[in-house]
Design an enzyme around this catalytic site. Structure first.
Site, mmCIF file in Angstrom:
data_model
loop_
_atom_site.group_PDB
_atom_site.id
_atom_site.type_symbol
_atom_site.label_atom_id
_atom_site.label_comp_id
_atom_site.label_asym_id
_atom_site.label_seq_id
_atom_site.Cartn_x
_atom_site.Cartn_y
_atom_site.Cartn_z
ATOM 1 N N TYR A 12 8.089 -0.829 3.425
ATOM 2 C CA TYR A 12 7.993 -1.654 4.641
ATOM 3 C C TYR A 12 7.746 -3.129 4.295
ATOM 4 O O TYR A 12 8.542 -4.009 4.649
ATOM 5 C CB TYR A 12 6.872 -1.093 5.531
ATOM 6 C CG TYR A 12 6.385 -1.998 6.633
ATOM 7 C CD1 TYR A 12 7.280 -2.679 7.473
ATOM 8 C CD2 TYR A 12 5.019 -2.159 6.865
ATOM 9 C CE1 TYR A 12 6.818 -3.497 8.497
ATOM 10 C CE2 TYR A 12 4.552 -2.968 7.888
ATOM 11 C CZ TYR A 12 5.445 -3.644 8.693
ATOM 12 O OH TYR A 12 4.987 -4.450 9.693
ATOM 13 N N ILE A 13 6.686 -3.399 3.557
ATOM 14 C CA ILE A 13 6.343 -4.801 3.300
ATOM 15 C C ILE A 13 7.245 -5.373 2.200
ATOM 16 O O ILE A 13 7.764 -6.488 2.322
ATOM 17 C CB ILE A 13 4.840 -4.920 2.938
ATOM 18 C CG1 ILE A 13 3.990 -4.374 4.108
ATOM 19 C CG2 ILE A 13 4.475 -6.365 2.637
ATOM 20 C CD1 ILE A 13 2.505 -4.302 3.841
ATOM 21 N N ASP A 32 12.071 0.672 -7.308
ATOM 22 C CA ASP A 32 11.405 1.529 -6.321
ATOM 23 C C ASP A 32 11.768 2.978 -6.648
ATOM 24 O O ASP A 32 12.927 3.262 -6.983
ATOM 25 C CB ASP A 32 11.895 1.166 -4.903
ATOM 26 C CG ASP A 32 10.947 1.654 -3.818
ATOM 27 O OD1 ASP A 32 10.406 0.798 -3.087
ATOM 28 O OD2 ASP A 32 10.743 2.882 -3.701
ATOM 29 N N ASN A 33 10.795 3.894 -6.541
ATOM 30 C CA ASN A 33 11.118 5.300 -6.829
ATOM 31 C C ASN A 33 11.633 6.039 -5.589
ATOM 32 O O ASN A 33 11.935 7.228 -5.653
ATOM 33 C CB ASN A 33 9.925 6.036 -7.462
ATOM 34 C CG ASN A 33 8.729 6.122 -6.529
ATOM 35 O OD1 ASN A 33 8.825 5.799 -5.342
ATOM 36 N ND2 ASN A 33 7.602 6.557 -7.060
ATOM 37 N N GLY A 37 9.878 4.597 0.007
ATOM 38 C CA GLY A 37 10.788 3.496 0.336
ATOM 39 C C GLY A 37 12.144 4.023 0.787
ATOM 40 O O GLY A 37 12.470 5.197 0.584
ATOM 41 N N PHE A 74 4.321 -4.417 -4.971
ATOM 42 C CA PHE A 74 3.962 -3.699 -3.740
ATOM 43 C C PHE A 74 3.893 -2.183 -3.963
ATOM 44 O O PHE A 74 3.574 -1.454 -3.030
ATOM 45 C CB PHE A 74 5.027 -3.920 -2.657
ATOM 46 C CG PHE A 74 5.211 -5.340 -2.216
ATOM 47 C CD1 PHE A 74 4.364 -5.904 -1.274
ATOM 48 C CD2 PHE A 74 6.248 -6.114 -2.711
ATOM 49 C CE1 PHE A 74 4.536 -7.207 -0.845
ATOM 50 C CE2 PHE A 74 6.444 -7.420 -2.291
ATOM 51 C CZ PHE A 74 5.586 -7.971 -1.355
ATOM 52 N N TYR A 142 -8.204 5.037 -1.740
ATOM 53 C CA TYR A 142 -7.120 4.046 -1.736
ATOM 54 C C TYR A 142 -7.657 2.654 -2.074
ATOM 55 O O TYR A 142 -7.151 1.966 -2.976
ATOM 56 C CB TYR A 142 -6.424 4.051 -0.365
ATOM 57 C CG TYR A 142 -5.561 2.847 -0.126
ATOM 58 C CD1 TYR A 142 -4.404 2.639 -0.869
ATOM 59 C CD2 TYR A 142 -5.905 1.895 0.841
ATOM 60 C CE1 TYR A 142 -3.620 1.517 -0.656
ATOM 61 C CE2 TYR A 142 -5.131 0.781 1.057
ATOM 62 C CZ TYR A 142 -3.986 0.592 0.307
ATOM 63 O OH TYR A 142 -3.216 -0.519 0.507
ATOM 64 N N ARG A 222 -9.493 -4.665 14.908
ATOM 65 C CA ARG A 222 -8.780 -4.965 13.661
ATOM 66 C C ARG A 222 -8.084 -6.322 13.779
ATOM 67 O O ARG A 222 -7.811 -6.807 14.874
ATOM 68 C CB ARG A 222 -7.696 -3.898 13.381
ATOM 69 C CG ARG A 222 -8.247 -2.520 13.069
ATOM 70 C CD ARG A 222 -8.882 -2.476 11.687
ATOM 71 N NE ARG A 222 -9.421 -1.172 11.372
ATOM 72 C CZ ARG A 222 -10.643 -0.751 11.718
ATOM 73 N NH1 ARG A 222 -11.454 -1.529 12.409
ATOM 74 N NH2 ARG A 222 -11.070 0.443 11.347
HETATM 75 N N1 UFG Z 1 -6.087 4.344 15.616
HETATM 76 C C1 UFG Z 1 -6.184 5.137 16.767
HETATM 77 N N2 UFG Z 1 -5.243 6.092 16.956
HETATM 78 C C2 UFG Z 1 -4.226 6.305 16.088
HETATM 79 C C3 UFG Z 1 -4.120 5.510 14.918
HETATM 80 C C4 UFG Z 1 -5.081 4.525 14.723
HETATM 81 O O1 UFG Z 1 -7.096 4.971 17.566
HETATM 82 O O2 UFG Z 1 -3.419 7.242 16.335
HETATM 83 C C5 UFG Z 1 -7.072 3.300 15.405
HETATM 84 C C6 UFG Z 1 -7.843 3.466 14.112
HETATM 85 O O3 UFG Z 1 -8.976 4.268 14.301
HETATM 86 C C7 UFG Z 1 -8.205 2.022 13.776
HETATM 87 C C8 UFG Z 1 -7.047 1.207 14.370
HETATM 88 O O4 UFG Z 1 -6.396 2.072 15.289
HETATM 89 O O5 UFG Z 1 -9.369 1.658 14.437
HETATM 90 C C9 UFG Z 1 -6.048 0.764 13.326
HETATM 91 O O6 UFG Z 1 -5.683 1.894 12.549
HETATM 92 P P1 UFG Z 1 -4.514 1.861 11.483
HETATM 93 O O7 UFG Z 1 -4.417 3.254 10.906
HETATM 94 O O8 UFG Z 1 -3.303 1.278 12.087
HETATM 95 O O9 UFG Z 1 -5.031 0.855 10.399
HETATM 96 P P2 UFG Z 1 -6.399 0.853 9.555
HETATM 97 O O10 UFG Z 1 -7.230 -0.265 10.103
HETATM 98 O O11 UFG Z 1 -7.025 2.162 9.469
HETATM 99 O O12 UFG Z 1 -5.822 0.577 8.116
HETATM 100 C C10 UFG Z 1 -5.473 -0.694 7.670
HETATM 101 C C11 UFG Z 1 -4.357 -0.590 6.647
HETATM 102 C C12 UFG Z 1 -4.841 0.150 5.425
HETATM 103 C C13 UFG Z 1 -6.094 -0.486 4.910
HETATM 104 C C14 UFG Z 1 -7.127 -0.574 6.000
HETATM 105 C C15 UFG Z 1 -8.354 -1.320 5.551
HETATM 106 O O13 UFG Z 1 -3.250 0.066 7.202
HETATM 107 O O14 UFG Z 1 -3.850 0.100 4.430
HETATM 108 O O15 UFG Z 1 -6.605 -1.279 7.112
HETATM 109 O O16 UFG Z 1 -9.476 -0.749 6.130
HETATM 110 F F1 UFG Z 1 -6.598 0.259 3.902
#
Ligand code: UFG
Length: 332
Positions: A12-13, A32-33, A37, A74, A142, A222
């Protein structure tokens, strides 16, 4: 600096990076493997090599065919939940893969690398906004692998003069303007694409993971950053390595927080769909608030994120998802 290797350039990125680099006149090779991707996401003007970073012979051959000025890295496994179930596979793919890459770079005398790191290196922050000098205490495997990769680069700098820029991403979202490149994880775990799948009618409802967090509406906050703004910073990081000759670490975020509920209402506005939501339990390991302090990247790299409105981020993602409801497989 003209010739760049993009490791993970079909993801993606990474695929967004390859498109921007080609457009800016760089010669780009992609490794890329294709585990996560997609070949369809790779820019046709880049030179594509299918293979794994842990395969030293393969990587050595790629380096022998080019004179790379720098690498942008990446290539990694990046699903937090999965990393808790298979940490050893994550260390193998992410940390060992990076070790081989750095060894091959050292042997080929390629001395610059821009590295995809994560806010997950900080873990649960003591306060927000999070700045680069705050402690790093990952709460998932991770994040720990990414921190280990950063540290490996730090010591490779000390020993071999390998210069790196580690970019700690917050929540990357959005898609390229034309709608032909976007996010297509399988399975998808990220909030914005999941919300848009509900808008498309592909899933019935979004589950909100907890409404009892210490935030104004009880849902997690976030910092969402547009993928194209994120890539701008990578190009600036290449230039920074060239001109400063020093290693550094930067946060990349929009320095603004949106709750899950705010994302839902913005997505309803952008798509015109009702997007039903249901309440579910908290997801393990989710911090309540993650917001980047990105002043350092703005000051030192001269980075100016310009697609920071959440409506812009969601509408660019929406264009991609509505044009490619099944990701790359069925539509390209
Ligand atoms: N969320 C929901 N429902 C869903 C999916 C997500 O409520 O179905 C919430 C999560 O609880 C979180 C927010 O939406 O509060 C964002 O969730 P994401 O999964 O989209 O992203 P994250 O914040 O968990 O993860 C991101 C990056 C990761 C990184 C992380 C750092 O995608 O790669 O931030 O904490 F590790």
């Amino acid at each position: 600096m003209k010739s760049v290797l993009v490791a993970g350039g079909a993801g993606y990125i990474g695929s967004h990076a390859v498109h921007q680099l080609v457009e800016r006149g760089y010669e780009v090779a992609v490794v890329d493997n294709l585990k996560t991707g997609r070949l369809a996401a790779v820019h046709p003007k880049s030179i594509f090599y299918e293979g794994d970073l842990r395969n030293r012979n393969f990587l050595t051959q790629v380096f022998s065919r080019h004179r790379f000025d720098a690498v942008i890295h990446f290539a990694a496994s990046s699903v937090v939940g999965e990393s808790m179930k298979m940490p050893l596979e994550y260390f193998d793919n992410n940390v060992y893969g990076t070790q081989v890459l750095l060894e091959v770079m050292r042997d080929a005398e390629v001395k610059k690398i821009v590295f995809s790191s994560t806010a997950a290196t900080y873990g649960e922050p003591e306060k927000v906004p999070i700045t680069e000098d705050m402690p790093t205490n990952p709460t998932n495997a991770y994040g720990e692998t990414k921190l280990a990769m950063e540290k490996m680069m730090k010591w490779a700098d000390v020993a071999y003069g390998l210069k790196y820029v580690a970019l700690r991403y917050f929540n990357v979202a959005g898609a390229r303007n034309g709608g032909d490149l976007g996010e297509a994880h399988e399975p998808e775990t990220h909030l914005i694409p999941l919300v848009l799948k509900v808008a498309l009618g592909k899933t019935p409802a979004i589950t909100v993971f907890g409404r009892d967090y210490p935030t104004p509406d009880g849902t997690c906050i976030r910092d969402y950053i547009h993928v194209e703004d994120l890539i701008d910073a990578h190009v600036l990081a290449l230039e920074y390595l060239n001109s400063s000759g020093t290693s550094n670490t930067f946060n990349l975020g929009s320095s603004q927080g949106f709750s899950v509920e705010e994302i839902l209402s913005a997505a309803r506005k952008v798509t015109g769909h009702s997007i039903p939501a249901q309440l579910g339990p908290r997801r393990a390991g989710d911090p309540a608030r993650l917001i980047a302090g990105s002043e350092k990247a703005q000051k030192v790299l001269g980075w100016k994120p310009s697609r920071t409105s959440i409506e812009r981020i969601i509408s660019d993602a929406w264009r991609w998802h509505s044009r490619h409801p099944d990701g790359y497989t069925a539509s390209i």
